[in-house]
Design a protein around this motif. Sequence first.
Motif, PDB file in Angstrom:
ATOM      1  N   GLN A   1     -10.305 -16.805  11.308  1.00  0.00           N
ATOM      2  CA  GLN A   1      -8.874 -16.537  11.353  1.00  0.00           C
ATOM      3  C   GLN A   1      -8.427 -15.917  10.040  1.00  0.00           C
ATOM      4  N   VAL A   2      -7.378 -15.092  10.122  1.00  0.00           N
ATOM      5  CA  VAL A   2      -6.798 -14.457   8.949  1.00  0.00           C
ATOM      6  C   VAL A   2      -5.336 -14.847   8.861  1.00  0.00           C
ATOM      7  N   HIS A   3      -4.908 -15.190   7.671  1.00  0.00           N
ATOM      8  CA  HIS A   3      -3.514 -15.559   7.430  1.00  0.00           C
ATOM      9  C   HIS A   3      -2.867 -14.459   6.599  1.00  0.00           C
ATOM     10  N   LEU A   4      -1.680 -14.013   7.040  1.00  0.00           N
ATOM     11  CA  LEU A   4      -0.982 -12.920   6.370  1.00  0.00           C
ATOM     12  C   LEU A   4       0.380 -13.387   5.892  1.00  0.00           C
ATOM     13  N   VAL A   5       0.719 -13.026   4.681  1.00  0.00           N
ATOM     14  CA  VAL A   5       2.021 -13.368   4.126  1.00  0.00           C
ATOM     15  C   VAL A   5       2.653 -12.105   3.560  1.00  0.00           C
ATOM     16  N   GLU A   6       3.812 -11.743   4.115  1.00  0.00           N
ATOM     17  CA  GLU A   6       4.533 -10.563   3.640  1.00  0.00           C
ATOM     18  C   GLU A   6       5.609 -10.983   2.649  1.00  0.00           C
ATOM     19  N   SER A   7       5.962 -10.057   1.790  1.00  0.00           N
ATOM     20  CA  SER A   7       7.054 -10.278   0.853  1.00  0.00           C
ATOM     21  C   SER A   7       7.614  -8.927   0.425  1.00  0.00           C
ATOM     22  N   GLY A   8       8.794  -8.970  -0.193  1.00  0.00           N
ATOM     23  CA  GLY A   8       9.349  -7.758  -0.769  1.00  0.00           C
ATOM     24  C   GLY A   8      10.514  -7.145  -0.032  1.00  0.00           C
ATOM     25  N   GLY A   9      10.906  -7.712   1.090  1.00  0.00           N
ATOM     26  CA  GLY A   9      12.033  -7.147   1.811  1.00  0.00           C
ATOM     27  C   GLY A   9      13.335  -7.393   1.073  1.00  0.00           C
ATOM     28  N   GLY A  10      14.401  -6.796   1.575  1.00  0.00           N
ATOM     29  CA  GLY A  10      15.707  -7.002   0.963  1.00  0.00           C
ATOM     30  C   GLY A  10      16.706  -5.978   1.426  1.00  0.00           C
ATOM     31  N   LEU A  11      17.820  -5.920   0.702  1.00  0.00           N
ATOM     32  CA  LEU A  11      18.914  -5.004   1.002  1.00  0.00           C
ATOM     33  C   LEU A  11      18.921  -3.891  -0.043  1.00  0.00           C
ATOM     34  N   VAL A  12      18.992  -2.657   0.426  1.00  0.00           N
ATOM     35  CA  VAL A  12      18.986  -1.519  -0.491  1.00  0.00           C
ATOM     36  C   VAL A  12      19.921  -0.447   0.060  1.00  0.00           C
ATOM     37  N   HIS A  13      20.494   0.349  -0.818  1.00  0.00           N
ATOM     38  CA  HIS A  13      21.335   1.458  -0.385  1.00  0.00           C
ATOM     39  C   HIS A  13      20.465   2.614   0.097  1.00  0.00           C
ATOM     40  N   ALA A  14      21.028   3.425   0.962  1.00  0.00           N
ATOM     41  CA  ALA A  14      20.320   4.620   1.426  1.00  0.00           C
ATOM     42  C   ALA A  14      19.876   5.459   0.229  1.00  0.00           C
ATOM     43  N   GLY A  15      18.648   5.942   0.306  1.00  0.00           N
ATOM     44  CA  GLY A  15      18.064   6.706  -0.785  1.00  0.00           C
ATOM     45  C   GLY A  15      17.277   5.863  -1.757  1.00  0.00           C
ATOM     46  N   GLY A  16      17.391   4.560  -1.635  1.00  0.00           N
ATOM     47  CA  GLY A  16      16.692   3.664  -2.524  1.00  0.00           C
ATOM     48  C   GLY A  16      15.253   3.414  -2.105  1.00  0.00           C
ATOM     49  N   SER A  17      14.617   2.487  -2.823  1.00  0.00           N
ATOM     50  CA  SER A  17      13.203   2.193  -2.600  1.00  0.00           C
ATOM     51  C   SER A  17      12.965   0.687  -2.519  1.00  0.00           C
ATOM     52  N   LEU A  18      11.933   0.332  -1.801  1.00  0.00           N
ATOM     53  CA  LEU A  18      11.446  -1.044  -1.744  1.00  0.00           C
ATOM     54  C   LEU A  18       9.930  -0.995  -1.619  1.00  0.00           C
ATOM     55  N   ARG A  19       9.281  -2.047  -2.104  1.00  0.00           N
ATOM     56  CA  ARG A  19       7.839  -2.176  -1.901  1.00  0.00           C
ATOM     57  C   ARG A  19       7.556  -3.494  -1.222  1.00  0.00           C
ATOM     58  N   LEU A  20       6.915  -3.417  -0.076  1.00  0.00           N
ATOM     59  CA  LEU A  20       6.501  -4.608   0.641  1.00  0.00           C
ATOM     60  C   LEU A  20       5.042  -4.913   0.323  1.00  0.00           C
ATOM     61  N   SER A  21       4.735  -6.192   0.305  1.00  0.00           N
ATOM     62  CA  SER A  21       3.361  -6.636   0.084  1.00  0.00           C
ATOM     63  C   SER A  21       2.914  -7.470   1.271  1.00  0.00           C
ATOM     64  N   CYS A  22       1.624  -7.458   1.528  1.00  0.00           N
ATOM     65  CA  CYS A  22       1.036  -8.276   2.580  1.00  0.00           C
ATOM     66  C   CYS A  22      -0.287  -8.810   2.056  1.00  0.00           C
ATOM     67  N   ALA A  23      -0.310 -10.101   1.787  1.00  0.00           N
ATOM     68  CA  ALA A  23      -1.511 -10.735   1.251  1.00  0.00           C
ATOM     69  C   ALA A  23      -2.302 -11.378   2.383  1.00  0.00           C
ATOM     70  N   ALA A  24      -3.581 -11.068   2.434  1.00  0.00           N
ATOM     71  CA  ALA A  24      -4.450 -11.605   3.476  1.00  0.00           C
ATOM     72  C   ALA A  24      -5.376 -12.667   2.907  1.00  0.00           C
ATOM     73  N   SER A  25      -5.604 -13.722   3.689  1.00  0.00           N
ATOM     74  CA  SER A  25      -6.544 -14.765   3.301  1.00  0.00           C
ATOM     75  C   SER A  25      -7.305 -15.227   4.545  1.00  0.00           C
ATOM     76  N   GLY A  26      -8.403 -15.929   4.306  1.00  0.00           N
ATOM     77  CA  GLY A  26      -9.228 -16.380   5.423  1.00  0.00           C
ATOM     78  C   GLY A  26     -10.428 -15.459   5.612  1.00  0.00           C
ATOM     79  N   ARG A  27     -10.731 -15.094   6.841  1.00  0.00           N
ATOM     80  CA  ARG A  27     -11.925 -14.314   7.163  1.00  0.00           C
ATOM     81  C   ARG A  27     -11.679 -12.819   6.943  1.00  0.00           C
ATOM     82  N   THR A  28     -11.320 -12.487   5.726  1.00  0.00           N
ATOM     83  CA  THR A  28     -10.972 -11.098   5.411  1.00  0.00           C
ATOM     84  C   THR A  28     -12.186 -10.175   5.465  1.00  0.00           C
ATOM     85  N   PHE A  29     -13.384 -10.736   5.367  1.00  0.00           N
ATOM     86  CA  PHE A  29     -14.583  -9.901   5.372  1.00  0.00           C
ATOM     87  C   PHE A  29     -14.772  -9.183   6.707  1.00  0.00           C
ATOM     88  N   ASN A  30     -14.091  -9.673   7.745  1.00  0.00           N
ATOM     89  CA  ASN A  30     -14.261  -9.110   9.077  1.00  0.00           C
ATOM     90  C   ASN A  30     -13.102  -8.194   9.495  1.00  0.00           C
TER      91      ASN A  30
END
Length: 119
Positions: A1-30
């Motif tokens: 099994q693989v566990h995923l955790v996202e982060s980085g969302g939020g509120l931004v004005h048009a034209g702005g930027s955001l970076r989302l992250s997704c960390a994987a753990s568990g059977r990542t080798f597959n």
Amino acid sequence: QVHLVESGGGLVHAGGSLRLSCAASGRTFNIYKMGWFRQAPGKERESVGSISWSGSAVDYVDAVKGRFTISRDNAKNTIYLQMNSLKPEDTAVYYCATRMSGNVRYDYWGQGTQVTVSS
């Protein structure tokens, strides 16, 4: 099994930027590939893009080409979605997901992170 955790969302004005992250753990080798998806209110979930687990192959849907960039940090088992020049129509819950080796569908999904772009 693989566990995923996202982060980085939020509120931004048009034209702005955001970076989302997704960390994987568990059977990542597959893991074969990881993808980013989004679902806006009242709409079906749609693909944003994907990256091979090796990081050698990246693809995007036309709506985000030239604005979004997917990357991967091997040491952290984390993928990123850098979103620039955001538009109100990018407002959605963003999910990451994994496609395991030998499978044709995405098997594991994160909990999602809200991105809201104000006009």
